[in-house]
Structures are given as C-alpha cells and as structure tokens.
Design a protein around this motif. Structure first.
Motif, PDB file in Angstrom:
ATOM      1  N   THR A 133       0.819  -1.220   0.000  1.00  0.00           N
ATOM      2  CA  THR A 133       0.000   0.000   0.000  1.00  0.00           C
ATOM      3  C   THR A 133       0.852   1.270   0.000  1.00  0.00           C
ATOM      4  O   THR A 133       0.397   2.305  -0.476  1.00  0.00           O
ATOM      5  CB  THR A 133      -0.977   0.010   1.196  1.00  0.00           C
ATOM      6  OG1 THR A 133      -0.266  -0.296   2.402  1.00  0.00           O
ATOM      7  CG2 THR A 133      -2.088  -1.001   0.997  1.00  0.00           C
ATOM      8  N   MET A 134       2.062   1.192   0.525  1.00  0.00           N
ATOM      9  CA  MET A 134       2.963   2.332   0.406  1.00  0.00           C
ATOM     10  C   MET A 134       3.256   2.613  -1.069  1.00  0.00           C
ATOM     11  O   MET A 134       3.231   3.773  -1.517  1.00  0.00           O
ATOM     12  CB  MET A 134       4.273   2.059   1.144  1.00  0.00           C
ATOM     13  CG  MET A 134       4.197   2.203   2.649  1.00  0.00           C
ATOM     14  SD  MET A 134       5.819   1.968   3.425  1.00  0.00           S
ATOM     15  CE  MET A 134       5.396   2.163   5.151  1.00  0.00           C
ATOM     16  N   ALA A 135       3.526   1.538  -1.833  1.00  0.00           N
ATOM     17  CA  ALA A 135       3.789   1.683  -3.265  1.00  0.00           C
ATOM     18  C   ALA A 135       2.534   2.134  -3.998  1.00  0.00           C
ATOM     19  O   ALA A 135       2.599   2.946  -4.928  1.00  0.00           O
ATOM     20  CB  ALA A 135       4.295   0.362  -3.838  1.00  0.00           C
ATOM     21  N   MET A 136       1.376   1.618  -3.580  1.00  0.00           N
ATOM     22  CA  MET A 136       0.115   2.051  -4.178  1.00  0.00           C
ATOM     23  C   MET A 136      -0.121   3.528  -3.904  1.00  0.00           C
ATOM     24  O   MET A 136      -0.598   4.266  -4.767  1.00  0.00           O
ATOM     25  CB  MET A 136      -1.045   1.219  -3.606  1.00  0.00           C
ATOM     26  CG  MET A 136      -1.086  -0.216  -4.111  1.00  0.00           C
ATOM     27  SD  MET A 136      -2.232  -1.242  -3.155  1.00  0.00           S
ATOM     28  CE  MET A 136      -3.773  -0.364  -3.419  1.00  0.00           C
ATOM     29  N   GLY A 137       0.219   3.957  -2.678  1.00  0.00           N
ATOM     30  CA  GLY A 137       0.066   5.369  -2.334  1.00  0.00           C
ATOM     31  C   GLY A 137       0.893   6.256  -3.237  1.00  0.00           C
ATOM     32  O   GLY A 137       0.476   7.369  -3.587  1.00  0.00           O
ATOM     33  N   TYR A 138       2.056   5.757  -3.633  1.00  0.00           N
ATOM     34  CA  TYR A 138       2.938   6.518  -4.530  1.00  0.00           C
ATOM     35  C   TYR A 138       2.280   6.734  -5.894  1.00  0.00           C
ATOM     36  O   TYR A 138       2.298   7.852  -6.429  1.00  0.00           O
ATOM     37  CB  TYR A 138       4.260   5.769  -4.680  1.00  0.00           C
ATOM     38  CG  TYR A 138       5.240   6.420  -5.619  1.00  0.00           C
ATOM     39  CD1 TYR A 138       5.924   7.574  -5.249  1.00  0.00           C
ATOM     40  CD2 TYR A 138       5.495   5.875  -6.875  1.00  0.00           C
ATOM     41  CE1 TYR A 138       6.834   8.180  -6.109  1.00  0.00           C
ATOM     42  CE2 TYR A 138       6.406   6.472  -7.733  1.00  0.00           C
ATOM     43  CZ  TYR A 138       7.071   7.619  -7.351  1.00  0.00           C
ATOM     44  OH  TYR A 138       7.960   8.206  -8.207  1.00  0.00           O
ATOM     45  N   ILE A 139       1.679   5.699  -6.437  1.00  0.00           N
ATOM     46  CA  ILE A 139       1.051   5.844  -7.762  1.00  0.00           C
ATOM     47  C   ILE A 139      -0.229   6.675  -7.662  1.00  0.00           C
ATOM     48  O   ILE A 139      -0.524   7.492  -8.552  1.00  0.00           O
ATOM     49  CB  ILE A 139       0.784   4.467  -8.415  1.00  0.00           C
ATOM     50  CG1 ILE A 139       0.433   4.667  -9.895  1.00  0.00           C
ATOM     51  CG2 ILE A 139      -0.328   3.705  -7.721  1.00  0.00           C
ATOM     52  CD1 ILE A 139       0.386   3.370 -10.684  1.00  0.00           C
TER      53      ILE A 139
END
Length: 209
Positions: A133-139
């Motif tokens: 979800t950290m990576a999802m937050g980035y996108i």
C-alpha cells in the motif's frame, strides 16, 4: 460488510466535518471532465463491468470495498495530508524535492495506516500489505498531482480494489510471502514515476490555500 460500510461512511463524514472546521483544506476535486477524460472513464467502467461478470458472487463486495476505501483514504491521504505537506515543503530549495518529499511521507503514512488490519490478520500478511500500500500510495499520489483532481486517484484506487476483490474476495493468505509482492510493488513504483515525470519537470504546483 454492512458494519464496515457504515463505519467507513461515518469516518468520511467525520473527516469532512473536521476538515471544514479545523484544517480547512481545499480539496482539488472536480466532476467537470473534458471529452477525452469522459471517454477514458467510460472505457474503464466498461472494463470493470466485464471483470465483475467473471465472478458475480463477489461483485457487491468489490463495489462496497472499492467505494469505501477509495473515498475515505483518498480524501484523507491525498486530499488533506499530501496537499498540506506540499504547502509545508513549498520553500524547499530543490524544486523536485518539494514534490517528492510530500509524496513519500504521505505514501508511508498511507501504508502504515494498514497496520490497523492486525486485528483481523497475522503480522506477516500485514507487513506485506503495508509495503504494497505504500507503493500504491505513490502511484495514487502521482495520478493526483498529474491531474490536479482527486477524482482520478479515487477512480484508480476504486478500480484496483475492485479488481483484487473480484478475484480474491476478502480471503487472507497467512502463508503469503514478501517475494511475491516485489513485482507488483515495482510495477506501482515504475508506473507512478512515469506518471510523475512531467510534474517533477514542471518543478512546482499551484495548490490553493
């Protein structure tokens, strides 16, 4: 599911009230779309309908989870937190850092918020979810800043949650491995960076005070 929907709806209402009374953050959100954007969203909706037909038994669950997650989480982490951080970092000397630092912080907070899921799943699975979800937050943050409209990050967030729920439901895999999460994390980071490049090149954002 009903309890989850009600609790998230009340949480969103509370966020809106607190924002209006305390933080008073103007949320960049608009339903006014040009023809190309309307066509793109139309194609996306059609695609989601077709995907939903693959597993009809999960479609109501997928819609519910997609809606409650995309509205509450995007309003909080992109609409309030990210915009506030962008304003705070406005005086940073390097232009691209004015944007990257707020994105990284807001994405980390977005991921860490998912540690709350420990009440319903084990630590290993929760850590994997937090990293993803950290990576999802980035996108999602990249989409929001590129379009300057929270609507698009909400739509993308909804679509991702909808697709995952259609295929997996609410099943938790206690034996999940971080190894299998590396590929989707890398995909999110690469796509987010591609989307963000024009914003970083511009070096500044017009955020309403």
């Amino acid at each position: 599911m009903i309890f989850l929907a009600l609790s998230k709806s009340l949480f969103l209402i509370l966020l809106i009230i607190l924002n209006k009374k305390l933080t008073r953050q103007q949320i960049p959100f608009s339903l006014k779309l040009n023809r190309e954007q309307q066509k793109l969203i139309g194609v996306l909706i059609a695609g989601l309908v077709l995907i939903g037909l693959i597993n009809k038994k999960n479609i109501l669950m997928a819609i519910t989870i997609g809606l409650i997650a995309s509205t509450t989480e995007e309003y909080l982490f992109r609409g309030i937190v990210l915009v506030a951080l962008l304003k705070l970092s406005y005086q940073t000397k390097k232009a691209y850092m004015r944007i990257l630092i707020p994105i990284i912080i807001s994405s980390m907070l977005f991921g860490l918020e998912h540690f709350l899921n420990l009440y319903s799943q084990n630590l290993n699975l929760t850590i994997i979810q937090v990293c993803q979800t950290m990576a999802m937050g980035y996108i999602f943050a990249s989409i929001f800043l590129r379009t300057k409209n929270l609507l698009f990050s909400m739509i993308c967030h909804f679509s991702l949650d909808f697709i995952v729920t259609i295929f997996l439901g609410m099943k938790n895999d206690p034996g999940a491995s971080m190894t299998y999460s590396i590929v989707p994390i890398l995909i999110y980071l690469i796509l987010g960076s591609i989307i963000l490049v024009p914003v970083l090149t511009e070096g500044s954002l017009k955020i309403k005070k």
